[in-house]
Scaffold this motif. Structure first.
Motif, mmCIF file in Angstrom:
data_model
loop_
_atom_site.group_PDB
_atom_site.id
_atom_site.type_symbol
_atom_site.label_atom_id
_atom_site.label_comp_id
_atom_site.label_asym_id
_atom_site.label_seq_id
_atom_site.Cartn_x
_atom_site.Cartn_y
_atom_site.Cartn_z
ATOM 1 N N THR A 87 25.735 -129.190 3.307
ATOM 2 C CA THR A 87 24.658 -130.135 3.618
ATOM 3 C C THR A 87 23.310 -129.424 3.506
ATOM 4 O O THR A 87 23.233 -128.201 3.590
ATOM 5 C CB THR A 87 24.809 -130.717 5.043
ATOM 6 O OG1 THR A 87 24.908 -129.640 5.969
ATOM 7 C CG2 THR A 87 26.029 -131.597 5.134
ATOM 8 N N ASP B 281 20.825 -128.999 5.438
ATOM 9 C CA ASP B 281 20.258 -128.156 6.488
ATOM 10 C C ASP B 281 20.722 -126.715 6.322
ATOM 11 O O ASP B 281 20.106 -125.800 6.842
ATOM 12 C CB ASP B 281 20.589 -128.691 7.885
ATOM 13 C CG ASP B 281 22.080 -128.812 8.126
ATOM 14 O OD1 ASP B 281 22.813 -129.132 7.161
ATOM 15 O OD2 ASP B 281 22.519 -128.597 9.258
ATOM 16 N N SER C 251 28.465 -135.149 8.098
ATOM 17 C CA SER C 251 29.054 -133.832 8.343
ATOM 18 C C SER C 251 29.085 -133.461 9.826
ATOM 19 O O SER C 251 30.002 -132.796 10.289
ATOM 20 C CB SER C 251 28.280 -132.799 7.524
ATOM 21 O OG SER C 251 28.390 -131.545 8.080
ATOM 22 N N TYR C 252 28.084 -133.906 10.595
ATOM 23 C CA TYR C 252 28.050 -133.561 12.012
ATOM 24 C C TYR C 252 28.641 -134.655 12.901
ATOM 25 O O TYR C 252 28.592 -134.560 14.117
ATOM 26 C CB TYR C 252 26.618 -133.250 12.451
ATOM 27 C CG TYR C 252 26.109 -131.946 11.878
ATOM 28 C CD1 TYR C 252 26.426 -130.730 12.477
ATOM 29 C CD2 TYR C 252 25.344 -131.931 10.725
ATOM 30 C CE1 TYR C 252 25.977 -129.535 11.931
ATOM 31 C CE2 TYR C 252 24.885 -130.743 10.177
ATOM 32 C CZ TYR C 252 25.201 -129.550 10.789
ATOM 33 O OH TYR C 252 24.764 -128.367 10.259
ATOM 34 N N ARG D 171 24.301 -137.249 4.364
ATOM 35 C CA ARG D 171 25.268 -136.140 4.317
ATOM 36 C C ARG D 171 25.318 -135.393 5.652
ATOM 37 O O ARG D 171 26.392 -135.059 6.142
ATOM 38 C CB ARG D 171 24.894 -135.159 3.195
ATOM 39 C CG ARG D 171 25.695 -135.370 1.920
ATOM 40 C CD ARG D 171 25.525 -134.203 0.971
ATOM 41 N NE ARG D 171 24.171 -134.093 0.469
ATOM 42 C CZ ARG D 171 23.735 -134.711 -0.629
ATOM 43 N NH1 ARG D 171 24.556 -135.457 -1.322
ATOM 44 N NH2 ARG D 171 22.486 -134.579 -1.033
ATOM 45 N N VAL D 172 24.145 -135.142 6.221
ATOM 46 C CA VAL D 172 24.105 -134.432 7.505
ATOM 47 C C VAL D 172 24.755 -135.280 8.598
ATOM 48 O O VAL D 172 25.585 -134.798 9.372
ATOM 49 C CB VAL D 172 22.648 -134.064 7.876
ATOM 50 C CG1 VAL D 172 22.550 -133.648 9.337
ATOM 51 C CG2 VAL D 172 22.147 -132.951 6.980
ATOM 52 N N GLY E 88 31.905 -129.395 4.303
ATOM 53 C CA GLY E 88 31.416 -129.478 5.682
ATOM 54 C C GLY E 88 29.958 -129.059 5.742
ATOM 55 O O GLY E 88 29.219 -129.223 4.769
ATOM 56 N N PRO E 89 29.545 -128.517 6.893
ATOM 57 C CA PRO E 89 28.125 -128.192 7.072
ATOM 58 C C PRO E 89 27.560 -127.240 6.006
ATOM 59 O O PRO E 89 26.362 -127.260 5.747
ATOM 60 C CB PRO E 89 28.086 -127.521 8.439
ATOM 61 C CG PRO E 89 29.283 -128.028 9.154
ATOM 62 C CD PRO E 89 30.324 -128.275 8.108
#
Lengths: 574, 335
Positions: free
Chosen positions: A163, A165, B55-56, B51-52, A159-160
């Motif tokens: 990633t 970010d 994932s979001y 990916r971002v 999940g996040p």
């Protein structure tokens, strides 16, 4: 090297003694002499050394508070999940990694590890650890804690947390996690007693030791992580109780409070492991003031003791007010990119003509902070693989005109993209830089079609996500001393920004990345720098010097090119 | 009667907000630039952006995203900020006090000085004082707020050192913030020094932000007063021989205030949502500044949540204004 009263005061003394005996290259990863920074030290580097010496003679105590204005709030208080300068600034007070940096340089230096040794195949690294260190919560720092940290990094939930970010540096350097396909290049961790730990990799990674100086790889208390940092798959890792209220490291300062959007307050660590380098100022406040002008006014008004990212135009007025300007040695590059997807920028003669038309010295003198230097290649001099033996394109408008005529491009018109409303350390005033380069290009008969966009997200989007741009201003600040972190980012593969296909350059960079040691990488990167400047995908303009400003009574602030600036040496005299 | 009126008005808000949520959702996604690139900045690569987005959930069909959003919204969940990762609602309540404090100071400035000046000008129409008042108020409208903010800051904070340049409170002050209303917090915790310091931080931004409402209030009051003084009931009162002060207070001012109150209500709504520049220049960290930052990074949940909330507040303030007519003018209550 003199003994300095820094956070790593004791260690440095040891290292300097060893270096006097010719023993400094304890790890095979130490950069070779001919490439380490310091040769031909720039004005900012010399000033930095003066700051180091001044810090050594600064008083031991002063006011209770040091108040510094940052331009943004931290992203999180868990250093692993951060990758931005403002978060790192706060992290560097509370956390330490295995490796630090030599003052005024980006080069690795002992910190929580006193020594390290790379295996000849570059597949494993053994660190000897500093003894007698404990985390702020009393948990001992030892080999097991190092392994726990590596395992924590490598086992981020899906999940996040996986990633960029949230886990940018881990992903870009270790290229995955335990459960990704392919998995990360971190293989395992082995302890040998409390003070020796070996990290095994599945691929060579020459930049490993230097990378360990990044705050993302700070050592965090395994106990505190276990207690406050449970993150399930799909959950956000930056809003755990740990990341908001319980950051726990080994650094000279300990967390006190984070008033989100307002300020972070820290207090001196009374049990800091290096008594000689304990914090001189009991309390730190890092307050957020987004607006550059507001930061300047707050300093002039005495509301704060210092701030970062001083606008070039504010330097003179601040000095007139009697305030101090401290310059960071540049670790960046400002360049004029040329998008070859937009003809005739794919014509080497046209690119060369543009390069010859630019008077870089004038750009530096007229639009960049004093102390900034002209660039001849895409990496700053302190990065491994820098060489002066590259093709240079000295300012020669007549030659530029002749080349354009030869190429049949006397009436050349180009789109010139530049960002507005932004000031980056490598690009303090883009509008001014644009204007002077535009004038220079027009002088050789090029018609410039100005295209301005707001920096975020429009400008970046257009440069990196579309082919819809011509020549353009952009740059980069290095994260740590790794050549691939500059050249690989720019030219590692085909990109929208540059719009060219150059398999020879792409594979040279990919090969260089695989070389197991920095010593062996240096010649390869020197060759690549030559290759790049021959090919001329863009014009490296300058290495602008970023500036900090302080009240007159602030002493002992030591700037670092990679912003490795713990404030344990800072004193506010009364 | 009043209650039914209020309830009807509240009910009519539901479809309005629902429509707004759809418009906002669609409009924000039509803006160029995507949050993934903003999040990753210059380091973005096609892979990391993918990916971002994955994932979001930015890759999901828009309708699915909207339904997910509205479902969460109905349960009181405004989502989580993409860039700062904090719950939008928490952020809103966190930032709102700063904006309310600023708004209150701006309004106090506008009302306390604006109404008497407007009244005076209205009573002495055509005189030189009237001309002076009208020109001053005109100046308030034409000078851009951010310019005024910078000038005020330069003169009164930097040169004269009377007020503060940035932030809500000096970092040198040791203060606790139980409510996040800094002026109030100082009073509650018995730290009057902290209250005073917070107030000093609010004066200049309050004046800068208050100039436009000030100018509008002056002009509306003036116009309204000059109209009312010619009404029959004023003449009647005068002929009855009532004292001038009684006439002014009970008849002129009271009747003239009706449009002024409407204006104040509208201005209050505007101030709450429109303090972006002032908040930025003085680094006050209210909802205006937060919204501005959210726009630059395309933080959809923050933009959607904040704008919906501001719309809701705006509507509620208008309702309160409408209800307050009844207090000022009984005729409204009856009708």
């Amino acid at each position: 090297m003199t003994t300095r009263h820094l956070r790593r005061g004791v260690l440095l003394t040891v290292v300097s003694a060893m270096s006097a005996m010719g023993l400094a290259a304890c790890g095979s990863d130490e950069p070779a002499d001919d490439t380490s920074s310091g040769d031909g030290a720039s004005e900012a580097e010399a000033q930095c050394q003066e700051q180091v010496d001044a810090a050594a003679s600064a008083p031991d105590t002063g006011a209770d508070d040091f108040i510094f204005a940052a331009s943004a709030d931290p992203y999180t208080l868990n250093p692993f999940h951060a990758s931005d300068g403002e978060t790192f600034r706060v992290m560097r007070q509370m956390f330490e990694g295995l490796v630090g940096t030599e003052p005024c340089t980006p080069d690795p230096a002992p910190l929580l590890a006193t020594d390290w040794e790379a295996a000849p195949d570059g597949m494993s690294y053994t660190f000897t650890l500093q003894e007698g260190v404990q985390f702020h919560d009393g948990t001992p720092f030892n080999a097991q804690a190092v392994c726990d940290n590596f395992e924590y990094w490598n086992n981020q939930p899906k999940g996040p947390a996986q990633t960029e970010d949230n886990s940018y540096y881990w992903i870009s350097l270790f290229r995955g996690f335990a459960d990704t396909d392919p998995p990360s290049i971190y293989d395992s961790c082995a302890t040998s007693g409390d003070t020796e730990v070996t990290i095994n990799l599945s691929e060579p990674f020459a930049g490993f030791v230097a990378a360990m100086s990044l705050p993302s790889f700070s050592m965090q208390s395994p106990t505190a992580l276990e207690k406050y940092n449970q993150v399930a798959a799909g959950e956000n890792p930056t809003s755990t109780e740990y990341a908001l209220k319980h950051p726990t490291g080994t650094g000279p300062y300990m967390f006190e409070a984070w008033d989100r959007g307002e300020q972070v307050t820290l207090t001196a660590n009374p049990d800091y492991w290096d008594a000689d380098a304990a914090a001189k100022t009991p309390n730190l406040t890092i307050t957020t003031i987004e607006d550059t002008g507001a930061r300047r006014d707050a300093l002039i008004n005495g509301d704060i003791d210092g701030f970062d990212l001083v606008a070039p135009g504010d330097i003179a007025p601040l000095e007139q007010e009697g305030l101090q300007i401290v310059q960071r040695p540049a670790f960046n590059i400002l360049y004029l990119g040329m998008n070859q997807a937009q003809p005739p920028l794919d014509n080497p003669d046209v690119r060369e003509a543009i390069a010859l038309a630019i008077d870089k010295q004038a750009v530096v003198d007229q639009t960049l902070p004093p102390g900034s230097e002209v660039a001849i290649e895409f990496i700053p001099p302190s990065v491994n693989g820098y060489t002066e033996d590259v093709t240079e394109y000295p300012y020669d408008p007549e030659a530029a005109k002749a080349l354009l005529a030869e190429a049949g491009e006397e009436n050349l018109t180009v789109d010139f993209n530049y960002p507005t409303d932004v000031s980056r350390p490598y690009m303090p005033s883009p509008e001014d830089t644009f204007n002077i380069i535009r004038t220079q290009l027009e002088e050789v008969g090029i018609t410039v079609n100005p295209v301005a966009d707001v920096w975020s997200p429009d400008y970046l989007d257009k440069m990196q996500g579309t082919a819809n741009h011509g020549i353009h201003l952009l740059g980069w600040t290095g994260d740590y001393n790794d050549t691939d972190n500059f050249l690989g980012v720019f030219f590692g593969r085909k990109s929208m920004e540059w719009g060219f296909e150059n398999p020879e350059l792409f594979s040279a960079l990919s090969d260089a990345r695989q070389i197991p040691t920095v010593e062996e990488q240096v010649p390869a990167y020197e060759e690549i720098n030559k290759m790049v400047m021959e090919y001329l995908p863009g014009v490296p303009i300058a290495h602008p010097v970023p500036s900090l400003a302080f009240a007159t009574n602030v002493e002992g602030y030591i700037p670092s090119p990679v912003q490795d600036e713990p404030w344990n040496t800072v004193v506010v005299t009364e | 009667m009043m209650l039914r009126f209020a309830l009807r008005r509240l009910a009519s808000l539901v479809p309005t907000l629902f429509g707004l949520s759809i418009l906002l959702f669609a409009w924000l996604r039509l803006l160029p630039g995507d949050p993934a690139r903003s999040l990753l900045g210059q380091r973005a690569t096609p892979e990391s952006i993918e990916r971002v987005n994955e994932s979001y959930g930015f890759n999901d069909p828009l309708l699915q995203q909207y339904l997910k959003y509205i479902w969460a919204l109905l349960q009181g969940d405004l989502g989580t900020s993409i860039s700062l990762k904090e719950p939008v609602l928490t952020a809103f309540w966190d930032k709102l006090p700063a904006t309310i404090e600023l708004t209150v100071v701006a309004l106090i400035f506008a009302v306390v000085i604006g109404i008497p000046l407007g009244y005076y000008a209205g009573r002495h129409q055509g005189g030189w004082t009237d001309t002076a008042v009208v020109s001053t108020s005109l100046l308030g409208v034409v000078v851009p707020v951010f310019f005024l903010a910078i000038i005020l800051k330069y003169i009164f904070a930097i040169q004269l050192g009377l007020f503060e340049t940035a932030n809500r409170q000096s970092s040198r002050i040791d203060a606790e913030h139980p409510t996040n209303f800094y002026v109030l917090d100082g009073i509650i915790t018995g730290n009057l020094g902290a209250s005073w310091d917070a107030l000093l931080h609010l004066v200049l931004p309050g004046i800068a932000l208050g100039t436009i409402p000030f100018a509008i209030i002056v002009r509306i009051t003036r116009a309204s007063v000059s109209e009312v003084v010619h009404e029959d009931f004023v003449r009647t009162a005068e002929s009855k021989g009532l004292a001038a002060s009684t006439i002014n207070r009970r008849h002129v001012l009271r009747n003239a205030l009706l449009p002024v109150v409407t204006t104040i209500g509208l201005q209050l709504g505007l101030l709450l949502s429109g303090a972006v520049l002032t908040e930025t220049v003085f680094s006050l960290g209210g909802i205006g500044q937060y919204l501005f930052d959210a726009i630059t990074v395309r933080d959809y949940p923050v933009l959607q949540g904040f704008i919906l909330f501001i719309a809701l507040m705006y509507a509620l303030i208008n309702l309160v204004v409408d209800l307050s007519y009844g207090l000022i003018d009984p005729r409204v209550r009856v009708s």
